[in-house]
Every structure is written in C-alpha cells, then in structure tokens.
Scaffold this motif. Sequence first.
Motif, PDB file in Angstrom:
ATOM      1  N   HIS A 127      41.332  30.967  44.404  1.00  0.00           N
ATOM      2  CA  HIS A 127      40.078  30.784  45.131  1.00  0.00           C
ATOM      3  C   HIS A 127      39.396  29.478  44.741  1.00  0.00           C
ATOM      4  CE1 HIS A 127      36.160  31.536  46.916  1.00  0.00           C
ATOM      5  NE2 HIS A 127      35.611  31.390  45.716  1.00  0.00           N
ATOM      6  N   LEU A 128      39.435  29.136  43.462  1.00  0.00           N
ATOM      7  CA  LEU A 128      38.831  27.875  43.019  1.00  0.00           C
ATOM      8  C   LEU A 128      39.542  26.677  43.631  1.00  0.00           C
ATOM      9  CD1 LEU A 128      38.182  28.701  39.260  1.00  0.00           C
ATOM     10  CD2 LEU A 128      36.464  28.424  41.050  1.00  0.00           C
ATOM     11  N   LEU A 129      40.861  26.799  43.821  1.00  0.00           N
ATOM     12  CA  LEU A 129      41.623  25.696  44.416  1.00  0.00           C
ATOM     13  C   LEU A 129      41.497  25.662  45.938  1.00  0.00           C
ATOM     14  CD1 LEU A 129      44.899  25.975  42.290  1.00  0.00           C
ATOM     15  CD2 LEU A 129      43.120  24.225  42.087  1.00  0.00           C
ATOM     16  N   HIS A 130      41.335  26.832  46.544  1.00  0.00           N
ATOM     17  CA  HIS A 130      41.288  26.926  48.007  1.00  0.00           C
ATOM     18  C   HIS A 130      40.117  27.830  48.409  1.00  0.00           C
ATOM     19  CE1 HIS A 130      45.337  25.139  48.011  1.00  0.00           C
ATOM     20  NE2 HIS A 130      45.602  25.984  47.017  1.00  0.00           N
ATOM     21  N   PRO A 131      38.901  27.343  48.327  1.00  0.00           N
ATOM     22  CA  PRO A 131      37.731  28.204  48.568  1.00  0.00           C
ATOM     23  C   PRO A 131      37.607  28.713  49.994  1.00  0.00           C
ATOM     24  CG  PRO A 131      37.065  25.904  48.325  1.00  0.00           C
ATOM     25  CD  PRO A 131      38.510  25.970  47.935  1.00  0.00           C
ATOM     26  N   THR A 132      38.296  28.088  50.960  1.00  0.00           N
ATOM     27  CA  THR A 132      38.183  28.541  52.347  1.00  0.00           C
ATOM     28  C   THR A 132      39.265  29.554  52.717  1.00  0.00           C
ATOM     29  OG1 THR A 132      39.558  26.707  53.170  1.00  0.00           O
ATOM     30  CG2 THR A 132      37.174  26.332  53.037  1.00  0.00           C
ATOM     31  N   TYR A 133      40.191  29.797  51.806  1.00  0.00           N
ATOM     32  CA  TYR A 133      41.309  30.689  52.140  1.00  0.00           C
ATOM     33  C   TYR A 133      40.836  32.109  52.433  1.00  0.00           C
ATOM     34  CZ  TYR A 133      45.244  33.817  51.531  1.00  0.00           C
ATOM     35  OH  TYR A 133      46.161  34.818  51.709  1.00  0.00           O
ATOM     36  N   LEU A 134      40.049  32.688  51.536  1.00  0.00           N
ATOM     37  CA  LEU A 134      39.663  34.089  51.680  1.00  0.00           C
ATOM     38  C   LEU A 134      38.832  34.343  52.940  1.00  0.00           C
ATOM     39  CD1 LEU A 134      39.766  36.932  50.564  1.00  0.00           C
ATOM     40  CD2 LEU A 134      37.782  36.390  49.129  1.00  0.00           C
ATOM     41  N   VAL A 149      40.176  46.075  52.007  1.00  0.00           N
ATOM     42  CA  VAL A 149      39.983  45.897  50.567  1.00  0.00           C
ATOM     43  C   VAL A 149      40.391  44.485  50.173  1.00  0.00           C
ATOM     44  CG1 VAL A 149      40.677  46.650  48.259  1.00  0.00           C
ATOM     45  CG2 VAL A 149      40.383  48.339  50.087  1.00  0.00           C
ATOM     46  N   VAL A 150      39.516  43.818  49.443  1.00  0.00           N
ATOM     47  CA  VAL A 150      39.871  42.553  48.807  1.00  0.00           C
ATOM     48  C   VAL A 150      40.253  42.872  47.368  1.00  0.00           C
ATOM     49  CG1 VAL A 150      39.030  40.327  47.992  1.00  0.00           C
ATOM     50  CG2 VAL A 150      38.432  41.116  50.279  1.00  0.00           C
ATOM     51  N   LEU A 151      41.514  42.649  47.044  1.00  0.00           N
ATOM     52  CA  LEU A 151      42.015  42.888  45.694  1.00  0.00           C
ATOM     53  C   LEU A 151      42.039  41.560  44.954  1.00  0.00           C
ATOM     54  CD1 LEU A 151      43.246  44.701  43.535  1.00  0.00           C
ATOM     55  CD2 LEU A 151      45.476  44.386  44.630  1.00  0.00           C
ATOM     56  N   CYS A 152      41.134  41.407  43.997  1.00  0.00           N
ATOM     57  CA  CYS A 152      40.960  40.134  43.302  1.00  0.00           C
ATOM     58  C   CYS A 152      41.508  40.228  41.894  1.00  0.00           C
ATOM     59  CB  CYS A 152      39.476  39.748  43.266  1.00  0.00           C
ATOM     60  SG  CYS A 152      39.135  38.214  42.391  1.00  0.00           S
ATOM     61  N   GLN A 153      42.444  39.350  41.579  1.00  0.00           N
ATOM     62  CA  GLN A 153      42.954  39.282  40.206  1.00  0.00           C
ATOM     63  C   GLN A 153      42.140  38.262  39.420  1.00  0.00           C
ATOM     64  OE1 GLN A 153      47.190  39.284  39.595  1.00  0.00           O
ATOM     65  NE2 GLN A 153      47.008  37.968  37.812  1.00  0.00           N
ATOM     66  N   VAL A 154      41.520  38.722  38.357  1.00  0.00           N
ATOM     67  CA  VAL A 154      40.664  37.881  37.522  1.00  0.00           C
ATOM     68  C   VAL A 154      41.557  37.169  36.510  1.00  0.00           C
ATOM     69  CG1 VAL A 154      38.696  37.837  35.970  1.00  0.00           C
ATOM     70  CG2 VAL A 154      38.765  39.505  37.844  1.00  0.00           C
ATOM     71  N   ASP A 155      41.785  35.882  36.721  1.00  0.00           N
ATOM     72  CA  ASP A 155      42.699  35.131  35.858  1.00  0.00           C
ATOM     73  C   ASP A 155      42.094  33.814  35.393  1.00  0.00           C
ATOM     74  OD1 ASP A 155      42.675  33.954  38.315  1.00  0.00           O
ATOM     75  OD2 ASP A 155      44.835  33.916  38.607  1.00  0.00           O
ATOM     76  N   THR A 156      40.762  33.762  35.316  1.00  0.00           N
ATOM     77  CA  THR A 156      40.071  32.594  34.774  1.00  0.00           C
ATOM     78  C   THR A 156      39.112  33.065  33.688  1.00  0.00           C
ATOM     79  OG1 THR A 156      38.294  32.724  36.426  1.00  0.00           O
ATOM     80  CG2 THR A 156      40.213  31.341  36.960  1.00  0.00           C
ATOM     81  N   GLU A 157      38.770  32.161  32.787  1.00  0.00           N
ATOM     82  CA  GLU A 157      37.856  32.524  31.707  1.00  0.00           C
ATOM     83  C   GLU A 157      36.413  32.579  32.192  1.00  0.00           C
ATOM     84  OE1 GLU A 157      38.360  30.028  28.350  1.00  0.00           O
ATOM     85  OE2 GLU A 157      40.443  30.606  27.987  1.00  0.00           O
ATOM     86  N   ASP A 158      36.028  31.613  33.012  1.00  0.00           N
ATOM     87  CA  ASP A 158      34.671  31.597  33.548  1.00  0.00           C
ATOM     88  C   ASP A 158      34.686  32.312  34.892  1.00  0.00           C
ATOM     89  OD1 ASP A 158      32.058  31.141  34.145  1.00  0.00           O
ATOM     90  OD2 ASP A 158      32.267  28.976  34.463  1.00  0.00           O
ATOM     91  N   VAL A 159      34.247  33.566  34.907  1.00  0.00           N
ATOM     92  CA  VAL A 159      34.412  34.391  36.098  1.00  0.00           C
ATOM     93  C   VAL A 159      33.124  34.579  36.895  1.00  0.00           C
ATOM     94  CG1 VAL A 159      36.267  35.649  34.971  1.00  0.00           C
ATOM     95  CG2 VAL A 159      33.947  36.576  34.898  1.00  0.00           C
ATOM     96  N   ILE A 160      31.986  34.260  36.311  1.00  0.00           N
ATOM     97  CA  ILE A 160      30.718  34.633  36.935  1.00  0.00           C
ATOM     98  C   ILE A 160      30.557  33.993  38.316  1.00  0.00           C
ATOM     99  CG2 ILE A 160      28.211  34.530  36.740  1.00  0.00           C
ATOM    100  CD1 ILE A 160      28.505  34.725  33.741  1.00  0.00           C
ATOM    101  N   LYS A 161      30.686  32.686  38.398  1.00  0.00           N
ATOM    102  CA  LYS A 161      30.465  32.020  39.681  1.00  0.00           C
ATOM    103  C   LYS A 161      31.554  32.331  40.695  1.00  0.00           C
ATOM    104  CE  LYS A 161      29.662  27.523  41.841  1.00  0.00           C
ATOM    105  NZ  LYS A 161      29.520  26.062  41.628  1.00  0.00           N
ATOM    106  N   PRO A 162      32.855  32.155  40.367  1.00  0.00           N
ATOM    107  CA  PRO A 162      33.875  32.430  41.379  1.00  0.00           C
ATOM    108  C   PRO A 162      33.928  33.890  41.809  1.00  0.00           C
ATOM    109  CG  PRO A 162      34.890  32.007  39.244  1.00  0.00           C
ATOM    110  CD  PRO A 162      33.454  31.638  39.119  1.00  0.00           C
TER     111      PRO A 162
END
Length: 271
Positions: free
Chosen positions: A95-102, A117-130
């Motif tokens: 999502h950070l690399l392609h913000p318009t994809y979702l 359902v949007v299934l989001c895999q949390v794979d970054t350290e800073d998660v609050i904003k994304p």
Amino acid sequence: GGGGGGGAPGGGGGAPSQNRISSQTNANTQVQNNHNQSASQPNALQGNTVFVSRTQNGNPLLRHIRNVRWVFADVVPDFVLNENACVVFISLRYHLLHPTYLPTKIAALQKAFRLRVVLCQVDTEDVIKPLGEVNKIAAMGGCSLLCAWSPEEAGRYVETLKAFEKKAPDIIKERVETDYLGRLQAALTSVRGVNKTDATSLGANFGSFAGVLRASEVQLAATPGLGPTKVKRLREAANAPFRRRGGGTSGTTNGTTNGTQPATEVLPPPE
C-alpha cells in the motif's frame, strides 16, 4: 505479481525480486501441483471451493490454505468465497508503494458481493498512518477490515471465512445465561471490578439480586473478596437513577417539555 502483493514473498508488497523468486521456486511449484486446476468461470466448480485471482500466484499465504480447496480463476477480487462474499488482499508495504491500488481494486467490485473483506497483512514497523489509510479506504468502499501479522494468519482467515460461510450467526453471538445464577452473575459483574466469584458470594449471602441491592455498605463489606472500592461501586450502581430529569434545555419550561411533560434522558449504565 499484483494483487496487493500477490507475488510478494514474506507478505511484502509489490513485485518480488529475481533472487526471491528463485528461492521460492520449489515452494511455488508444490503449491501449483497441489492446486493445478484452474477455472475461467467460478461457477464451473463446486461451491466448496475458494476461487483465487491469478494475480495472487506466488502469494505466500496460499501455502497456508490447507483445510479448504482453492483454485485459480479469472475473478476480480483476490479471493471469491461464494457468490455473496469476497476478499481483497493488501499488505501495508504494498500500500505504501502503490497507494491507489486498493481503492481502484474495491471500485472494480462495483456493487457485487454482499460481504466484502479487506484482508490486510501488517508487515511494516510504522503502522499507524498506513493502517489508518487502509481502514478509511475499506470503510468508504463498504468493506470490513481484517488484519493479519503473518502469511499463516492471513491464510487462516481465508480458511475460516470459507469454512464458516454457512454457519448460523448464533455461534458468534453472545450467549445469554438462562438460569438465575448466570443472570445474577451477568448483572453484578457489569459493575466495574466485581468478578464472578464476588457475584457468587453475594448471591449466597443475600439470596437474590434484590437482596444485594437492599444490603447496606456494612453488610456488603462482610462479603469475602469485597473491599471498600467494590462496595462503593455496588452502592453507587444500586442507588443511581435509571432516568434523570432534565431542565434548562431548548424547548423546556421548568424542567418540562412544552410545559406539560417532564423532560427525561436515559443515563448510561453504571461502570
């Protein structure tokens, strides 16, 4: 490899590197051998199958979908559970690399599928904003958001959604106790700090919910496990009015509405 990180090893977003593709050749070959059937139209197979978009080929979570059958198919969502339910997969890194994809992916669903359902895999350290952005996009698109912290967990979500698609909603509803002791415990434990052991002791000492409400602070304090704080909260809950008269608000005269009926408002339940 699209699909919100569909070809991304380790749950990461975007296209995989050549080295990572090589390292996963054997695993992906095994996945394709186990699920080498594909369908151009989802209705060509039985209803107990999860249809997976071809853009998800190489997504590590596929290796963890073991308890339900799945096949690749030409579908718009990433996973089609049935005619009324689908899943769109995204990783925070992608999502950070392609913000318009979702938002584009969700818009492509149009009005199809009642459960999205949007299934989001949390794979970054800073998660609050994304994660906040993903949550907002999902909500605006009429989707529910599920978060997973690993490909294993993401795969388990897909399995569970499919396995429980025909289950009655009662299995996840709160179970209301029908016996008196259970209802007494439910009522007393709604007071903050009072646990089931306290509720059982109160029921044994005073015989009924009414008896607990009529008990004085001294009597309550004699109950094992009840300290001054719990006793105070029980007495406050017992003495608090369920409705409160209002006054001085717009359209009222001396605490009445239109000069005739008392104005009241419902109080929130006691802590």
